[in-house]
Scaffold this active site. Structure first.
Site, PDB file in Angstrom:
ATOM      1  N   ARG A  80       0.814  -1.217   0.000  1.00  0.00           N
ATOM      2  CA  ARG A  80       0.000   0.000   0.000  1.00  0.00           C
ATOM      3  C   ARG A  80       0.845   1.263   0.000  1.00  0.00           C
ATOM      4  NH1 ARG A  80      -1.288   3.370   4.060  1.00  0.00           N
ATOM      5  NH2 ARG A  80      -0.378   1.973   5.616  1.00  0.00           N
TER       6      ARG A  80
ATOM      7  N   GLU B 136       3.539   9.636  24.193  1.00  0.00           N
ATOM      8  CA  GLU B 136       2.504   8.910  23.465  1.00  0.00           C
ATOM      9  C   GLU B 136       1.784   7.923  24.381  1.00  0.00           C
ATOM     10  OE1 GLU B 136       2.135   6.614  19.232  1.00  0.00           O
ATOM     11  OE2 GLU B 136       3.488   5.725  20.719  1.00  0.00           O
TER      12      GLU B 136
ATOM     13  N   TRP C  63       1.615  11.702  15.899  1.00  0.00           N
ATOM     14  CA  TRP C  63       0.334  11.499  15.231  1.00  0.00           C
ATOM     15  C   TRP C  63      -0.032  12.625  14.267  1.00  0.00           C
ATOM     16  CZ3 TRP C  63      -2.677   7.188  15.284  1.00  0.00           C
ATOM     17  CH2 TRP C  63      -2.274   6.179  16.165  1.00  0.00           C
TER      18      TRP C  63
ATOM     19  N   TYR D  16      -5.896   3.647  19.571  1.00  0.00           N
ATOM     20  CA  TYR D  16      -5.461   2.744  20.638  1.00  0.00           C
ATOM     21  C   TYR D  16      -6.055   3.019  22.017  1.00  0.00           C
ATOM     22  CZ  TYR D  16      -1.779   1.407  17.323  1.00  0.00           C
ATOM     23  OH  TYR D  16      -1.095   0.962  16.223  1.00  0.00           O
TER      24      TYR D  16
ATOM     25  N   ARG E 284      -6.981 -14.312  31.386  1.00  0.00           N
ATOM     26  CA  ARG E 284      -7.853 -13.341  30.729  1.00  0.00           C
ATOM     27  C   ARG E 284      -7.390 -11.893  30.888  1.00  0.00           C
ATOM     28  NH1 ARG E 284     -13.718 -16.028  32.521  1.00  0.00           N
ATOM     29  NH2 ARG E 284     -13.331 -18.071  31.515  1.00  0.00           N
TER      30      ARG E 284
ATOM     31  N   CYS F 228      -1.599  -1.126  14.650  1.00  0.00           N
ATOM     32  CA  CYS F 228      -0.486  -2.001  14.269  1.00  0.00           C
ATOM     33  C   CYS F 228      -0.171  -2.950  15.424  1.00  0.00           C
ATOM     34  CB  CYS F 228       0.743  -1.176  13.904  1.00  0.00           C
ATOM     35  SG  CYS F 228       0.524  -0.163  12.435  1.00  0.00           S
TER      36      CYS F 228
ATOM     37  N   ARG G 171       0.605  -6.793  14.447  1.00  0.00           N
ATOM     38  CA  ARG G 171       0.310  -7.329  13.114  1.00  0.00           C
ATOM     39  C   ARG G 171       1.204  -6.717  12.044  1.00  0.00           C
ATOM     40  NH1 ARG G 171      -2.017  -3.771   9.612  1.00  0.00           N
ATOM     41  NH2 ARG G 171      -2.781  -1.863  10.590  1.00  0.00           N
ATOM     42  N   SER G 172       1.537  -5.426  12.187  1.00  0.00           N
ATOM     43  CA  SER G 172       2.316  -4.707  11.191  1.00  0.00           C
ATOM     44  C   SER G 172       3.461  -4.004  11.896  1.00  0.00           C
ATOM     45  CB  SER G 172       1.442  -3.685  10.455  1.00  0.00           C
ATOM     46  OG  SER G 172       2.187  -2.944   9.508  1.00  0.00           O
TER      47      SER G 172
ATOM     48  N   ASP H 122       6.874  -1.830  11.413  1.00  0.00           N
ATOM     49  CA  ASP H 122       7.865  -0.995  10.726  1.00  0.00           C
ATOM     50  C   ASP H 122       9.151  -1.106  11.537  1.00  0.00           C
ATOM     51  OD1 ASP H 122       9.519   1.039   9.845  1.00  0.00           O
ATOM     52  OD2 ASP H 122       7.964   2.579   9.808  1.00  0.00           O
TER      53      ASP H 122
ATOM     54  N   ASN I 135       7.817   0.843  19.834  1.00  0.00           N
ATOM     55  CA  ASN I 135       6.879  -0.134  20.383  1.00  0.00           C
ATOM     56  C   ASN I 135       7.511  -0.936  21.511  1.00  0.00           C
ATOM     57  OD1 ASN I 135       6.003  -0.726  16.956  1.00  0.00           O
ATOM     58  ND2 ASN I 135       4.930   0.641  18.366  1.00  0.00           N
TER      59      ASN I 135
END
Length: 273
Positions: free
Chosen positions: A21, A58, A80, A103, A136, A155, A175-176, A178, A186
């Site tokens: 993309r 953040e 952002w 998020y 849980r 992400c 999932r994604s 960078d 992260n």
């Protein structure tokens, strides 16, 4: 941070090149990195990490459930800005600076079908205190019913806490990924969250386990990655949290400090939106 550097090299050497993309990337699917907090705080040292205005600000915005880019900016966080101004998002934005149900909104006020909201993070923290060995203690940002109401689809999608031997560990599924720009943030962000939740639940921080889905390096970042891989890592820094804080909602910028952080110089690279 050898785990992170090894992952970069593995992707560069063995990844598949794909045109997606937002441009060409080289990727591997399904990787995992583990960081023991006893080894030091996992802030990348082979380039300078913007801990104060990036990671710390953040995360505090997420914990407060912010959805307005101006609120992040007041904390000094500009991460952002590009998402708030993106052409694909602006027609959906409810007001100037709106980021939608990103998020922190999902963490703190997940909407139910009957119009109620669920504070997933508070529920997980209370669960850790009352039933530490429950399976849980899960918080999800991936809400299929509201993906079109977000300036950026999550992400880092889901995280789970685990208690054993008086220690709290946290596993993230992303999932994604960078790998050059995003993943160091992260890693530090969720390691910070782990320390914060451990403190308010009277546990010691254990491991941060980072499970990666689509782990990719943009071709646009190849030169920067090669520069980083040539650098020798320094000793990991230490994290200080104000020990008087007993609620996740009470942490402020001045309560969090990264000490003895001695990274290599910044490596600049464009953000791919």
């Amino acid at each position: 941070m050898k785990q992170y550097l090894d992952a970069l090299k593995q992707i560069m050497d063995n990844g598949a090149d794909r045109d997606g993309r937002n441009g060409l990337s080289r990727a591997l699917f399904g990787m995992q990195m583990r960081y023991d907090m006893a080894d030091g705080f996992p802030a990348v040292t082979t380039k300078k990490l913007a801990f104060k205005t990036g990671v710390k600000a953040e995360l505090l915005g997420f914990l407060r459930g912010y959805s307005d880019v101006k609120d992040f900016q007041k904390l000094g966080c500009r991460i952002w800005d590009a998402n708030a101004d993106a052409d694909y998002w602006k027609p959906k934005a409810r007001f100037e600076g709106d980021l939608g149900r990103i998020y922190g909104v999902q963490w703190r006020s997940w909407k139910t079908g009957d119009g109620q909201s669920i504070d997933q993070l508070s529920n997980a923290i209370e669960g850790i205190k009352s039933q530490p060995y429950s399976r849980r203690h899960v918080v999800s940002a991936w809400n299929p019913g509201e993906l079109d109401q977000m300036a950026l689809e999550p992400c880092h999608t889901l995280f789970q806490f685990f208690v054993a031997g008086g220690k709290l560990s946290l596993q993230l599924y992303q999932r994604s990924c960078d790998m050059f720009l995003g993943v160091p943030f992260n890693i530090a962000s969720y390691a910070l969250l782990l320390h914060m939740v451990a403190q308010i639940t009277d546990l010691a921080p254990g491991e941060f386990i980072h499970t990666l889905g689509d782990a990719h390096i943009y071709h646009l970042h190849f030169e920067q990655v090669e520069t980083q891989l040539r650098r020798e890592p320094h000793q990991l820094p230490e994290l200080y949290l104000n020990p008087t804080i007993t609620s996740i909602d009470d942490f402020k910028m001045q309560d969090i400090e990264l000490r003895n952080y001695k990274p290599h110089a910044v490596i600049k690279a464009p953000m791919v939106v």
